[in-house]
Design a protein around this motif. Sequence first.
Motif, PDB file in Angstrom:
ATOM      1  N   ASP A 185      -1.413   3.659  -1.359  1.00  0.00           N
ATOM      2  CA  ASP A 185      -1.961   2.299  -1.635  1.00  0.00           C
ATOM      3  C   ASP A 185      -1.855   1.669  -0.555  1.00  0.00           C
ATOM      4  N   GLU A 186      -2.946   0.528  -0.128  1.00  0.00           N
ATOM      5  CA  GLU A 186      -2.980  -0.266   0.718  1.00  0.00           C
ATOM      6  C   GLU A 186      -2.494  -1.415   0.247  1.00  0.00           C
ATOM      7  N   VAL A 187      -1.478  -2.277   0.996  1.00  0.00           N
ATOM      8  CA  VAL A 187      -0.661  -3.354   0.239  1.00  0.00           C
ATOM      9  C   VAL A 187      -0.622  -4.551   1.233  1.00  0.00           C
ATOM     10  N   ILE A 188      -0.357  -5.935   0.781  1.00  0.00           N
ATOM     11  CA  ILE A 188       0.092  -6.927   1.552  1.00  0.00           C
ATOM     12  C   ILE A 188       1.455  -7.414   1.155  1.00  0.00           C
ATOM     13  N   THR A 189       2.158  -7.477   1.775  1.00  0.00           N
ATOM     14  CA  THR A 189       3.511  -8.056   1.470  1.00  0.00           C
ATOM     15  C   THR A 189       3.845  -9.221   1.475  1.00  0.00           C
ATOM     16  N   SER A 190       4.755  -9.950   0.843  1.00  0.00           N
ATOM     17  CA  SER A 190       5.142 -11.465   0.841  1.00  0.00           C
ATOM     18  C   SER A 190       5.303 -12.070   2.383  1.00  0.00           C
ATOM     19  N   GLY A 191       5.468 -11.228   3.151  1.00  0.00           N
ATOM     20  CA  GLY A 191       5.898 -11.595   4.571  1.00  0.00           C
ATOM     21  C   GLY A 191       4.752 -11.512   5.396  1.00  0.00           C
ATOM     22  N   GLY A 192       3.406 -11.070   4.839  1.00  0.00           N
ATOM     23  CA  GLY A 192       2.155 -10.955   5.526  1.00  0.00           C
ATOM     24  C   GLY A 192       1.739  -9.781   6.192  1.00  0.00           C
ATOM     25  N   LEU A 193       2.620  -8.717   5.963  1.00  0.00           N
ATOM     26  CA  LEU A 193       2.386  -7.491   6.732  1.00  0.00           C
ATOM     27  C   LEU A 193       1.348  -6.602   5.797  1.00  0.00           C
ATOM     28  N   LEU A 194       0.368  -5.998   6.578  1.00  0.00           N
ATOM     29  CA  LEU A 194      -0.580  -5.192   5.873  1.00  0.00           C
ATOM     30  C   LEU A 194      -0.210  -3.702   6.239  1.00  0.00           C
ATOM     31  N   GLY A 195      -0.284  -2.849   5.049  1.00  0.00           N
ATOM     32  CA  GLY A 195      -0.103  -1.569   5.643  1.00  0.00           C
ATOM     33  C   GLY A 195      -0.341  -0.516   4.470  1.00  0.00           C
ATOM     34  N   LYS A 196      -0.192   0.716   4.675  1.00  0.00           N
ATOM     35  CA  LYS A 196      -0.402   1.744   3.722  1.00  0.00           C
ATOM     36  C   LYS A 196       0.934   2.316   3.419  1.00  0.00           C
ATOM     37  N   VAL A 197       1.154   2.591   1.967  1.00  0.00           N
ATOM     38  CA  VAL A 197       2.307   3.055   1.546  1.00  0.00           C
ATOM     39  C   VAL A 197       2.442   4.456   1.867  1.00  0.00           C
ATOM     40  N   THR A 198       3.709   5.082   2.549  1.00  0.00           N
ATOM     41  CA  THR A 198       3.823   6.471   2.800  1.00  0.00           C
ATOM     42  C   THR A 198       4.632   6.969   1.999  1.00  0.00           C
ATOM     43  N   LYS A 199       5.845   6.486   1.503  1.00  0.00           N
ATOM     44  CA  LYS A 199       7.063   6.904   0.758  1.00  0.00           C
ATOM     45  C   LYS A 199       7.495   5.988  -0.335  1.00  0.00           C
ATOM     46  N   VAL A 200       7.518   6.316  -1.518  1.00  0.00           N
ATOM     47  CA  VAL A 200       8.010   5.372  -2.596  1.00  0.00           C
ATOM     48  C   VAL A 200       9.227   5.809  -3.168  1.00  0.00           C
ATOM     49  N   GLY A 201      10.087   4.872  -3.313  1.00  0.00           N
ATOM     50  CA  GLY A 201      11.608   5.220  -3.736  1.00  0.00           C
ATOM     51  C   GLY A 201      11.654   4.379  -5.143  1.00  0.00           C
TER      52      GLY A 201
ATOM     53  N   LEU B 202      -4.636  -3.662  -2.257  1.00  0.00           N
ATOM     54  CA  LEU B 202      -6.001  -3.902  -1.730  1.00  0.00           C
ATOM     55  C   LEU B 202      -6.691  -2.624  -2.115  1.00  0.00           C
ATOM     56  N   PRO B 203      -8.032  -2.782  -2.200  1.00  0.00           N
ATOM     57  CA  PRO B 203      -8.823  -1.657  -2.550  1.00  0.00           C
ATOM     58  C   PRO B 203      -8.840  -0.500  -1.335  1.00  0.00           C
ATOM     59  N   LYS B 204      -8.918   0.503  -1.844  1.00  0.00           N
ATOM     60  CA  LYS B 204      -8.741   1.677  -0.595  1.00  0.00           C
ATOM     61  C   LYS B 204      -9.941   1.385   0.508  1.00  0.00           C
ATOM     62  N   GLY B 205      -9.581   1.630   1.691  1.00  0.00           N
ATOM     63  CA  GLY B 205     -10.469   1.370   3.001  1.00  0.00           C
ATOM     64  C   GLY B 205     -10.337   0.236   3.325  1.00  0.00           C
ATOM     65  N   THR B 206      -9.686  -0.948   2.996  1.00  0.00           N
ATOM     66  CA  THR B 206      -9.664  -2.120   3.440  1.00  0.00           C
ATOM     67  C   THR B 206      -9.011  -2.222   4.784  1.00  0.00           C
ATOM     68  N   ILE B 207      -7.913  -1.201   5.175  1.00  0.00           N
ATOM     69  CA  ILE B 207      -7.392  -1.590   6.382  1.00  0.00           C
ATOM     70  C   ILE B 207      -8.393  -0.932   7.571  1.00  0.00           C
ATOM     71  N   LYS B 208      -9.286  -0.124   7.387  1.00  0.00           N
ATOM     72  CA  LYS B 208      -9.887   0.466   8.224  1.00  0.00           C
ATOM     73  C   LYS B 208     -11.023  -0.435   8.554  1.00  0.00           C
ATOM     74  N   SER B 209     -11.372  -1.287   7.425  1.00  0.00           N
ATOM     75  CA  SER B 209     -12.574  -2.141   7.695  1.00  0.00           C
ATOM     76  C   SER B 209     -12.192  -3.313   8.426  1.00  0.00           C
ATOM     77  N   LEU B 210     -10.983  -3.483   8.903  1.00  0.00           N
ATOM     78  CA  LEU B 210     -10.585  -4.741   9.725  1.00  0.00           C
ATOM     79  C   LEU B 210     -10.540  -4.339  11.143  1.00  0.00           C
TER      80      LEU B 210
END
Length: 114
Positions: free
Chosen positions: A61-77, A106-114
Amino acid sequence: MQAVDLLNIITAQAAGDATSGLMGMLPIILMFVILYFLMIRPQMKRQKEHRNLVAGLSKGDEVITSGGLLGKVTKVGDAYITIEVAELADKPVEVVMQRTAVSNVLPKGTIKSL
């Protein structure tokens, strides 16, 4: 005869006091009802949506955090997730965050489109 009249007068005054007391409380009760529908209920709805969003996080999943970081989830605990935020010399830069810090998926592919 006067005792009966006096009793009727006292009973009528007590009933009038109870009615006026209820009418005095009516605006306060009405304010709490309005407060519930305008503030408390929408906030509870937003909390429920956020709980469902956090519970539904998965790897990729591609996510935005409350701190403003944009990234892709690699591990889930259970309480934490690892987010890939960049690549440096062909190695991913990963950040460990609390699950509740995610504010939006975010929708998939959003990070690559930026």
